[in-house]
Scaffold this active site. Sequence first.
Site, PDB file in Angstrom:
ATOM      1  N   ASP A 258      32.910  23.760   2.996  1.00 16.79           N
ATOM      2  CA  ASP A 258      32.509  23.762   4.408  1.00 16.79           C
ATOM      3  C   ASP A 258      31.175  24.467   4.585  1.00 16.79           C
ATOM      4  OD1 ASP A 258      35.592  23.437   4.423  1.00 16.79           O
ATOM      5  OD2 ASP A 258      34.852  22.745   6.366  1.00 16.79           O
TER       6      ASP A 258
HETATM    7  O1  MRU Z   1      40.138  22.375   8.336  1.00 18.60           O
HETATM    8  P1  MRU Z   1      39.575  21.132   7.698  1.00 18.60           P
HETATM    9  O2  MRU Z   1      40.603  20.120   7.393  1.00 18.60           O
HETATM   10  O3  MRU Z   1      38.412  20.581   8.474  1.00 18.60           O
HETATM   11  O4  MRU Z   1      39.013  21.650   6.326  1.00 18.60           O
HETATM   12  C1  MRU Z   1      38.384  20.727   5.482  1.00 18.60           C
HETATM   13  C2  MRU Z   1      37.992  21.305   4.177  1.00 18.60           C
HETATM   14  O5  MRU Z   1      38.123  22.475   3.913  1.00 18.60           O
HETATM   15  C3  MRU Z   1      37.313  20.355   3.239  1.00 18.60           C
HETATM   16  O6  MRU Z   1      37.617  20.686   1.926  1.00 18.60           O
HETATM   17  C4  MRU Z   1      35.804  20.431   3.451  1.00 18.60           C
HETATM   18  O7  MRU Z   1      35.505  20.279   4.799  1.00 18.60           O
HETATM   19  C5  MRU Z   1      35.084  19.412   2.671  1.00 18.60           C
HETATM   20  S1  MRU Z   1      35.395  17.778   3.278  1.00 18.60           S
HETATM   21  C6  MRU Z   1      34.448  16.725   2.358  1.00 18.60           C
END
Ligand code: MRU
Length: 386
Positions: A258
């Site tokens: 993220d």
């Molecule tokens: O809370 P989320 O489902 O948005 O978290 C997503 C993640 O942690 C993913 O691993 C990250 O965003 C990479 S998506 C290509």
Amino acid sequence: MAGLASIRRNGHKIEIVNQLLLPHTVEFIPITSIEEAHDAIKSMKIRGAPAIGSLAALAVASDLGRALESAPAPSFLESPQALKEYIQPKLDYLYTARPTAVNLGGATRRLANALQSGINAAKDAKTIARDLIAEGQAIDDEDVSRNKAMAKWGGEWLVDQVKQKGGSGKELNVMTVCNTGSLATSGYGTALGLITYLHETGHLQNAYFTQSTPYHQGSRLTAFELQSLQIPSVMLCDSMVGSLFQHNNIAGIAVGADRIARNGDTANKVGTYNAAVLAARHGIPFIVVAPVSTVDLDIADGSSIPIEHRPPLEACLVRGALFPFSENAEGTRAQATVMVTPEGLTGVYNPSFDVTPAELITAIVTEKGVAIKEKGQTSFDLSKVV
Ligand code: MRU
């Protein structure tokens, strides 16, 4: 075969698949305003760092598209300054939907920069609006090709690592966390893209994936994507990673991100750090796969990454289809949300992400290539891959 797309576009119309209902119900919902886009991101009807950046950008593009087509034209299209006064608060508002994924801020910043460049170039408001629409759509379009590039870089790198250790590079078992496939991006995926690439090139035995509680991105979304892609896969509970590494030959762990700080510290779905600690203990390569837009060069290390804490209630609830399956009046599977904790539980620790220190990461892969640490170093020089 392509996975289910998280966003569908048709002219200025946008629809997203409601990820809260997956895997049992595939329902597309229209996004007709900036407020609806904000709500969809905040409530996690759409999630995944690149996908939320794309939706924010497309929501702005579609808002402006509707404005350009409406008659009479709204007053904010009368001057560049009026356009800025209309758009900037909307960008700021979208940016507040979720704090950890840098892609959201990256997308809104790109649009703010395009707006300012248009003003500096003395363009009229309608031309700037058209530029913003093109920029918003480009943010979404760019995603798929860069995902394919990073999947190939990372997949080839891992096969090579295995061969260097005397393996054949075939029948690899690779574990992932959370969901990083087409639902989390505009298509193909990042870490799940790497796994897909290994499958497509005949190098994969099994994709292992953690459930990724409490939101179950693994058991609901990654399971669904791997099934539709017909990639052999095995689910495990988050608490079983150590056991998996002790008893199975795991060639690598591939995760998304993220936000990646300048030194390589990486925020990703909570549980990623646990997997990295265990991977280091077992000498398994730990690979972060993410686009350049996820690297935040303004942040020196992971200590400055804002970590979102989700509402306590979300960790107390599980949503899914009633089992044994039953169809409701609309002919779809009946779903329910159930509470798995005692009523009134207030002490709940519910961070959505954790930070894996660069020291525990073997490689960071972007669409530009693979970065590894210099011998004896605990942080990355990411300059060649951003
Ligand atoms: O809370 P989320 O489902 O948005 O978290 C997503 C993640 O942690 C993913 O691993 C990250 O965003 C990479 S998506 C290509």
